[in-house]
Motif scaffolding. Sequence first.
Motif, PDB file in Angstrom:
ATOM      1  N   VAL A  76       0.705  -1.287  -0.107  1.00 50.37           N
ATOM      2  CA  VAL A  76       0.005  -0.010   0.001  1.00 50.37           C
ATOM      3  C   VAL A  76       0.800   1.189  -0.265  1.00 50.37           C
ATOM      4  O   VAL A  76       0.442   2.140  -0.752  1.00 50.37           O
ATOM      5  CB  VAL A  76      -1.090   0.011   1.344  1.00 50.37           C
ATOM      6  CG1 VAL A  76      -1.758   1.401   1.193  1.00 50.37           C
ATOM      7  CG2 VAL A  76      -1.897  -1.285   1.308  1.00 50.37           C
ATOM      8  N   PHE A  77       2.084   1.301   0.553  1.00 47.75           N
ATOM      9  CA  PHE A  77       2.759   2.340   0.917  1.00 47.75           C
ATOM     10  C   PHE A  77       4.074   2.641   0.130  1.00 47.75           C
ATOM     11  O   PHE A  77       4.424   1.039  -0.195  1.00 47.75           O
ATOM     12  CB  PHE A  77       2.873   2.623   2.277  1.00 47.75           C
ATOM     13  CG  PHE A  77       1.868   2.698   3.122  1.00 47.75           C
ATOM     14  CD1 PHE A  77       1.263   3.923   3.129  1.00 47.75           C
ATOM     15  CD2 PHE A  77       1.594   1.848   4.035  1.00 47.75           C
ATOM     16  CE1 PHE A  77      -0.044   4.205   4.065  1.00 47.75           C
ATOM     17  CE2 PHE A  77       0.350   2.167   4.861  1.00 47.75           C
ATOM     18  CZ  PHE A  77      -0.409   3.144   4.793  1.00 47.75           C
ATOM     19  N   ARG A  78       4.327   3.615  -0.215  1.00 47.23           N
ATOM     20  CA  ARG A  78       5.722   3.834  -0.938  1.00 47.23           C
ATOM     21  C   ARG A  78       6.411   4.966  -0.369  1.00 47.23           C
ATOM     22  O   ARG A  78       5.648   6.019   0.168  1.00 47.23           O
ATOM     23  CB  ARG A  78       5.478   3.971  -2.664  1.00 47.23           C
ATOM     24  CG  ARG A  78       5.434   2.621  -3.009  1.00 47.23           C
ATOM     25  CD  ARG A  78       6.785   1.844  -2.947  1.00 47.23           C
ATOM     26  NE  ARG A  78       6.462   0.402  -3.688  1.00 47.23           N
ATOM     27  CZ  ARG A  78       6.028  -0.646  -3.049  1.00 47.23           C
ATOM     28  NH1 ARG A  78       5.667  -0.754  -1.913  1.00 47.23           N
ATOM     29  NH2 ARG A  78       6.044  -1.812  -3.838  1.00 47.23           N
ATOM     30  N   LEU A  79       7.656   5.362  -0.591  1.00 41.88           N
ATOM     31  CA  LEU A  79       8.259   6.705  -0.165  1.00 41.88           C
ATOM     32  C   LEU A  79       8.325   7.581  -1.243  1.00 41.88           C
ATOM     33  O   LEU A  79       8.377   7.140  -2.378  1.00 41.88           O
ATOM     34  CB  LEU A  79       9.737   6.369   0.304  1.00 41.88           C
ATOM     35  CG  LEU A  79       9.962   5.380   1.418  1.00 41.88           C
ATOM     36  CD1 LEU A  79      11.588   5.162   1.597  1.00 41.88           C
ATOM     37  CD2 LEU A  79       9.343   5.721   2.642  1.00 41.88           C
ATOM     38  N   VAL A  80       8.336   8.943  -0.979  1.00 43.38           N
ATOM     39  CA  VAL A  80       8.846   9.892  -1.695  1.00 43.38           C
ATOM     40  C   VAL A  80      10.259  10.525  -1.634  1.00 43.38           C
ATOM     41  O   VAL A  80      10.384  10.477  -0.216  1.00 43.38           O
ATOM     42  CB  VAL A  80       7.567  11.114  -1.587  1.00 43.38           C
ATOM     43  CG1 VAL A  80       8.362  12.283  -2.648  1.00 43.38           C
ATOM     44  CG2 VAL A  80       6.222  10.862  -1.591  1.00 43.38           C
ATOM     45  N   HIS A  81      11.007  10.197  -2.398  1.00 43.29           N
ATOM     46  CA  HIS A  81      12.322  10.750  -2.314  1.00 43.29           C
ATOM     47  C   HIS A  81      12.315  12.240  -2.795  1.00 43.29           C
ATOM     48  O   HIS A  81      12.183  12.521  -4.231  1.00 43.29           O
ATOM     49  CB  HIS A  81      13.279   9.957  -2.995  1.00 43.29           C
ATOM     50  CG  HIS A  81      14.722  10.432  -3.127  1.00 43.29           C
ATOM     51  ND1 HIS A  81      15.715   9.705  -2.190  1.00 43.29           N
ATOM     52  CD2 HIS A  81      15.320  11.585  -3.522  1.00 43.29           C
ATOM     53  CE1 HIS A  81      16.861  10.554  -2.387  1.00 43.29           C
ATOM     54  NE2 HIS A  81      16.697  11.591  -3.054  1.00 43.29           N
TER      55      HIS A  81
END
Length: 284
Positions: free
Chosen positions: A176-181
């Motif tokens: 469900v979740f991912r990071l923003v770089h």
Amino acid sequence: MTDRSASPRFALNHMTVPGLDMAGLFGLARRLGMDEVEIRNDLSENGSPAKGDIRAVPAGEARRLAREAGVTIISINALQRFNAWTPERAAEAVELADYARESGARALVLVPVNDGTGQADGERQRNLREALTALKPILAERGLTGLVEPLGFEICSLRSKREAAEAIAYVAGENVFRLVHDTFHHTLAGEDAFFPGLTGLVHISGVADPALAYPEMRDAHRVLVDERDRLGNAGQIRTLLEGGYDGPLSFEPFAQEVHDFQEPEREIAASMVFIRHAFEKAAA
């Protein structure tokens, strides 16, 4: 691992051209050769929705405009203070998630508390896990991704991508979740860790003012990436792409000088050329 750095692709965040309405944003992206855009719910003038603010555009209309322009809405930016979970925050999350689904957006950006509160060790990790646990079913039921965006400011309650990655794993939220770089926030946080496999979006902007120390840098200093860049955008993005990130590089400058450009298409195109040339030079 395959080197993808030779062919970066770009997206356009509405913060780059907040004076355009949604249709104008989509049209500009297409003229620049982009087919991915980010829309926002925080473009306001005097407390009222600006013409580019999603609050002024029904979700069905946003979907129609995107379809007609041939663009994909990759995210809505953003659910603010997401890691201070309250009944009000839950209601806002549902409202934004419903809008995202109905507009065809694929993700919701999650921005942490950034006012000096919630920073204590133990407290901030607990608050983050609580928020992700609550958001997980809201997003999953609507087929959306939650893009967790650590901010590099010293007053932020979530500065570390590593801490965000650990919380995502804790709640078994990798689906469900991912990071923003964000290249600006990565620099300000002083973090050397990259998580290309967990990264769902990259925000790019530069800082050109040579007089600023890193702790003094603010959103208002964020310009398009060019030869004056002090944030090492080219190196950061290359590391991500070589590590397997295959998503877009989304322009997100906040500086008024960018917003005042008379010919934003020309300026953004020049930044795209600079970034591509920087990759070619680094690969040589």
